[in-house]
Write a protein that holds these residues in place. Sequence first.
Motif, mmCIF file in Angstrom:
data_model
loop_
_atom_site.group_PDB
_atom_site.id
_atom_site.type_symbol
_atom_site.label_atom_id
_atom_site.label_comp_id
_atom_site.label_asym_id
_atom_site.label_seq_id
_atom_site.Cartn_x
_atom_site.Cartn_y
_atom_site.Cartn_z
ATOM 1 N N UNK A 1 0.814 -1.210 0.000
ATOM 2 C CA UNK A 1 0.000 0.000 0.000
ATOM 3 C C UNK A 1 0.848 1.260 0.000
ATOM 4 N N UNK A 2 1.939 1.228 0.752
ATOM 5 C CA UNK A 2 2.828 2.391 0.801
ATOM 6 C C UNK A 2 3.488 2.636 -0.552
ATOM 7 N N UNK A 3 3.995 1.578 -1.176
ATOM 8 C CA UNK A 3 4.621 1.716 -2.492
ATOM 9 C C UNK A 3 3.597 2.167 -3.532
ATOM 10 N N UNK A 4 2.374 1.635 -3.437
ATOM 11 C CA UNK A 4 1.317 2.044 -4.371
ATOM 12 C C UNK A 4 1.002 3.528 -4.222
ATOM 13 N N UNK A 5 0.976 4.025 -2.975
ATOM 14 C CA UNK A 5 0.706 5.452 -2.747
ATOM 15 C C UNK A 5 1.805 6.315 -3.346
ATOM 16 N N UNK A 6 3.055 5.865 -3.212
ATOM 17 C CA UNK A 6 4.168 6.605 -3.813
ATOM 18 C C UNK A 6 4.066 6.567 -5.342
ATOM 19 N N UNK A 7 3.763 5.386 -5.892
ATOM 20 C CA UNK A 7 3.632 5.258 -7.340
ATOM 21 C C UNK A 7 2.505 6.135 -7.870
ATOM 22 N N UNK A 8 1.433 6.284 -7.077
ATOM 23 C CA UNK A 8 0.284 7.076 -7.521
ATOM 24 C C UNK A 8 0.615 8.552 -7.666
ATOM 25 N N UNK A 9 1.738 8.990 -7.115
ATOM 26 C CA UNK A 9 2.160 10.384 -7.321
ATOM 27 C C UNK A 9 2.440 10.666 -8.792
ATOM 28 N N UNK A 10 2.648 9.616 -9.579
ATOM 29 C CA UNK A 10 2.835 9.788 -11.014
ATOM 30 C C UNK A 10 1.568 9.634 -11.812
ATOM 31 N N UNK A 11 0.420 9.439 -11.137
ATOM 32 C CA UNK A 11 -0.861 9.293 -11.827
ATOM 33 C C UNK A 11 -1.354 10.646 -12.320
ATOM 34 N N UNK A 12 -2.316 10.671 -13.234
ATOM 35 C CA UNK A 12 -2.868 11.943 -13.719
ATOM 36 C C UNK A 12 -3.397 12.787 -12.563
ATOM 37 N N UNK A 13 -3.059 14.075 -12.571
ATOM 38 C CA UNK A 13 -3.405 14.944 -11.446
ATOM 39 C C UNK A 13 -4.705 15.693 -11.655
ATOM 40 N N UNK A 14 -5.204 15.749 -12.883
ATOM 41 C CA UNK A 14 -6.353 16.590 -13.185
ATOM 42 C C UNK A 14 -7.617 16.167 -12.457
ATOM 43 N N UNK A 15 -8.433 17.156 -12.143
ATOM 44 C CA UNK A 15 -9.730 16.872 -11.546
ATOM 45 C C UNK A 15 -10.678 16.352 -12.610
ATOM 46 N N UNK A 16 -11.547 15.430 -12.213
ATOM 47 C CA UNK A 16 -12.558 14.957 -13.147
ATOM 48 C C UNK A 16 -13.593 16.062 -13.344
#
Length: 406
Positions: free
Chosen positions: A190-205
Amino acid sequence: MRTPPVVNSPDTAAAPRGRSMAALFCGAALMNAAMAMTSAVATIVAGDTLGAAWGAVPNSAGVVGTGVGALVLTWLAGRRGRRAGLVLGYAAAALGAGLAVVAVAVGDVAALIAGMLLLGLGNAGAQLSRYAAADLYPAHRRGFALGLLVWAGTVGAVGGPLLLDPAGAAAHRLGAAAMTGPFLAAAVAGTVAAVAALGAPAGRVRVAASPLPLRDLVRAPAARSALSVMVTAQVVMVAVMTAAPVDMHMHGHGLGAVGVILSTHTLGMFAVSPLTGRLVDRVGARPVMLAGLLSLAVAALLAAVAPEGEMALRAGALFLLGYGWNLCFVGGSGLLARDLPAAQRARVEGAVDAAVWGIAAAASLASTLLLSAGGYPALAALSCVLLAVPLVLVLFGGDVAARSSS
């Protein structure tokens, strides 16, 4: 002289999309692994403490957490962006896994249930990430993006259980109970996934300024068809799959045979998801969903009539059950991602996921009761009756959006 604006080339546009897809894929794979590990151990721990009849309670809490998380993270994505929602969901999962470590160590089932609820929030993020991936692509390629993220579940579903024994051994070497090991591994995931998610799209839906009530949104043809197909497919798949190991155990089959059957089922669920996504892009969501519904009906009937000694036939039925679910899940998700108005899409996607996972929790608990009352024939008959409803709706429900996509 004024400098002309720089226009991104396809290569420069593809690079950020590639990084975003890698981040989404990594997060989804890690969370699927975490859920696969913790679900198995939570059942054992709760069963040993409360009795076998209550062993499914922590898992049901995780499914409920997934349903609630779908709504919460969708709401957050509209205000802070998809990245914030994913980071929060995965961080909550890491916290929940840590809480479960303490719960297992001291024998506190209530804390274990709370930990599984928080893990469900992370699972909701992993499930919703398929829509974040779809938004990175033009409409005619969104099915492929969805299928690729669903395929990430293969990594977790296969890799997670393989980590159970090493994680338990590592916990034992650290002086902790072996049963805490999978939860420790889930906390790391979960911790690694949270760090990886920092590279996910940032835009608001995108959210409409004056959004329609959700009950009106789900009456739209695309939403109505996707909701009915995905919910029914989830119910049938969970009911038949959950009852299969119980039925096999009742007829004297060992854990090895059960494991082979479930692995075959998991292969059907996830392994060919990218191909399903491309199929949605090429022929449209409607024929893919119809094929999925028919596959589920055939699978339920085969599982009911398969002689107890015919393991190959039963394995084929469970594979077809998994692939029928895959066709319905990817097809329904593709219909939502392609045919709903952008301003309303995220709310409906979150609501549909919440409904799918909420009803799945009830189906899991009800399947073994129905198996005890009427056996596999009764389960198969009910499955076929349920499948008739979305089948008629997709065929004759005036689903203009789905027809045009095909």
